[in-house]
Design a protein around this motif. Sequence first.
Motif, short mmCIF file in Angstrom:
data_model
loop_
_atom_site.label_atom_id
_atom_site.label_comp_id
_atom_site.label_asym_id
_atom_site.label_seq_id
_atom_site.Cartn_x
_atom_site.Cartn_y
_atom_site.Cartn_z
N ASN A 94 15.93 -4.84 -4.46
CA ASN A 94 14.67 -4.10 -4.33
C ASN A 94 13.76 -4.86 -3.39
OD1 ASN A 94 14.62 -1.87 -6.71
ND2 ASN A 94 15.70 -3.72 -7.39
N ALA A 95 13.26 -4.19 -2.38
CA ALA A 95 12.38 -4.82 -1.39
C ALA A 95 11.05 -4.08 -1.40
CB ALA A 95 13.02 -4.76 0.00
N TYR A 96 10.05 -4.72 -1.98
CA TYR A 96 8.70 -4.16 -2.04
C TYR A 96 7.89 -4.80 -0.92
CZ TYR A 96 10.12 -2.72 -6.75
OH TYR A 96 10.77 -2.16 -7.82
N LEU A 97 7.58 -4.02 0.09
CA LEU A 97 6.86 -4.53 1.26
C LEU A 97 5.45 -3.98 1.28
CD1 LEU A 97 6.81 -6.05 3.97
CD2 LEU A 97 7.74 -3.98 5.05
N ALA A 98 4.47 -4.89 1.23
CA ALA A 98 3.07 -4.50 1.38
C ALA A 98 2.65 -4.84 2.80
CB ALA A 98 2.20 -5.25 0.37
N LEU A 99 2.24 -3.83 3.54
CA LEU A 99 1.94 -4.02 4.96
C LEU A 99 0.71 -3.19 5.33
CD1 LEU A 99 3.24 -5.47 7.47
CD2 LEU A 99 4.23 -3.23 8.05
N ASP A 100 -0.25 -3.82 5.99
CA ASP A 100 -1.44 -3.13 6.46
C ASP A 100 -1.07 -2.35 7.71
OD1 ASP A 100 -3.91 -2.44 7.73
OD2 ASP A 100 -4.91 -4.05 6.64
N LEU A 101 -1.02 -1.03 7.59
CA LEU A 101 -0.55 -0.21 8.71
C LEU A 101 -1.51 -0.24 9.88
CD1 LEU A 101 0.86 2.93 6.82
CD2 LEU A 101 2.05 0.85 7.54
N SER A 102 -2.80 -0.34 9.61
CA SER A 102 -3.76 -0.35 10.73
C SER A 102 -3.61 -1.64 11.54
CB SER A 102 -5.18 -0.21 10.20
OG SER A 102 -5.51 -1.25 9.29
N ARG A 103 -3.43 -2.78 10.87
CA ARG A 103 -3.21 -4.03 11.60
C ARG A 103 -1.92 -3.99 12.40
NH1 ARG A 103 -4.06 -8.92 7.32
NH2 ARG A 103 -5.98 -8.18 6.34
N ALA A 104 -0.91 -3.33 11.83
CA ALA A 104 0.39 -3.26 12.49
C ALA A 104 0.44 -2.19 13.57
CB ALA A 104 1.50 -3.00 11.45
N GLY A 105 -0.61 -1.39 13.68
CA GLY A 105 -0.64 -0.33 14.68
C GLY A 105 0.32 0.79 14.40
N LEU A 106 0.50 1.12 13.11
CA LEU A 106 1.49 2.12 12.70
C LEU A 106 0.83 3.27 11.97
CD1 LEU A 106 4.20 -0.29 11.25
CD2 LEU A 106 4.48 1.09 13.32
N ASP A 107 1.38 4.47 12.17
CA ASP A 107 1.08 5.55 11.24
C ASP A 107 2.21 5.61 10.22
OD1 ASP A 107 3.23 6.75 12.57
OD2 ASP A 107 1.99 8.21 13.64
N LEU A 108 2.09 6.52 9.25
CA LEU A 108 3.07 6.54 8.17
C LEU A 108 4.46 6.88 8.68
CD1 LEU A 108 3.71 6.25 5.19
CD2 LEU A 108 2.99 8.64 4.86
N ARG A 109 4.54 7.82 9.63
CA ARG A 109 5.85 8.19 10.17
C ARG A 109 6.51 7.01 10.88
NH1 ARG A 109 9.25 11.28 8.39
NH2 ARG A 109 10.42 9.35 8.54
N GLY A 110 5.73 6.30 11.67
CA GLY A 110 6.28 5.14 12.36
C GLY A 110 6.74 4.07 11.39
N TYR A 111 5.99 3.90 10.30
CA TYR A 111 6.37 2.90 9.31
C TYR A 111 7.68 3.29 8.62
CZ TYR A 111 6.16 0.04 5.09
OH TYR A 111 6.47 -0.82 4.07
#
Length: 244
Positions: A94-111
């Motif tokens: 199980n891989a639970y990844l917490a990632l700030d999408l705005s910092r990463a420059g991602l929208d949900l689809r890209g993530y």
Amino acid sequence: MSTVLSPPLEVYLLGLVDFDEAQSLQRRLVYDLGESRAAGALVLCEHPPTISIGRSGSRAHVAADDVELHRHGIDVRWVNRGGGTLLHLPGQLNAYLALDLSRAGLDLRGYLDGLHRAAVAVVNEFGLKGEAHPKAAGVFAGNARVASIGVAVRRWIAYHGLTINVGPFLEPFQLIDEPGPDGSRLRQTSLEAQRQRAAPMPKVRESLIRHLESTFGLTRHHVFTDHPMIRRKARLHAYAQSLG
């Protein structure tokens, strides 16, 4: 001359842990990430037999009734991630990844696309042909799913993530009766079942960390082997063969 280092990904290698404790830890990490400058947090663990039902899942996708589940010692948990009904077992990463999408420059689809690419890369690295399916989340090897993906987002921080069936016993997956992309029962497989040889969990963890970093542009990580919110579980009572 000093060099400004990019924020690290905080990686927690936690072994076999209680499902509810892992969910509480996720919520804490999401909160902490909103207040810190860490690149993100990644929890890698296994769970005792537990069924989790996401937003696309249903209790109707669990073939066993409550009495049978109680006899097997399996708890059912409703969770706020996307995706359907999952059976968690030892031998599944199980891989639970917490990632700030705005910092990463991602929208949900890209993530989500990034999670699929990383999972496909791990499966391919172990000598298999992993493929994303346009009608089902996760990664398939042949006509069976080897990795599942489902996420939630809070304050634009994504969490939950993915599971990879490394070498769990496959028979207990008969407890899940969820339709696959072609309408028939969704089949599950594992790296070891497809390879017909071992896929060491430490090597799968290392591969996943590396491919997640590459996919999301993370350049370094710190590894922790415990967390004060987690009590490591003994393996003796949790093996899936006890379901027989």
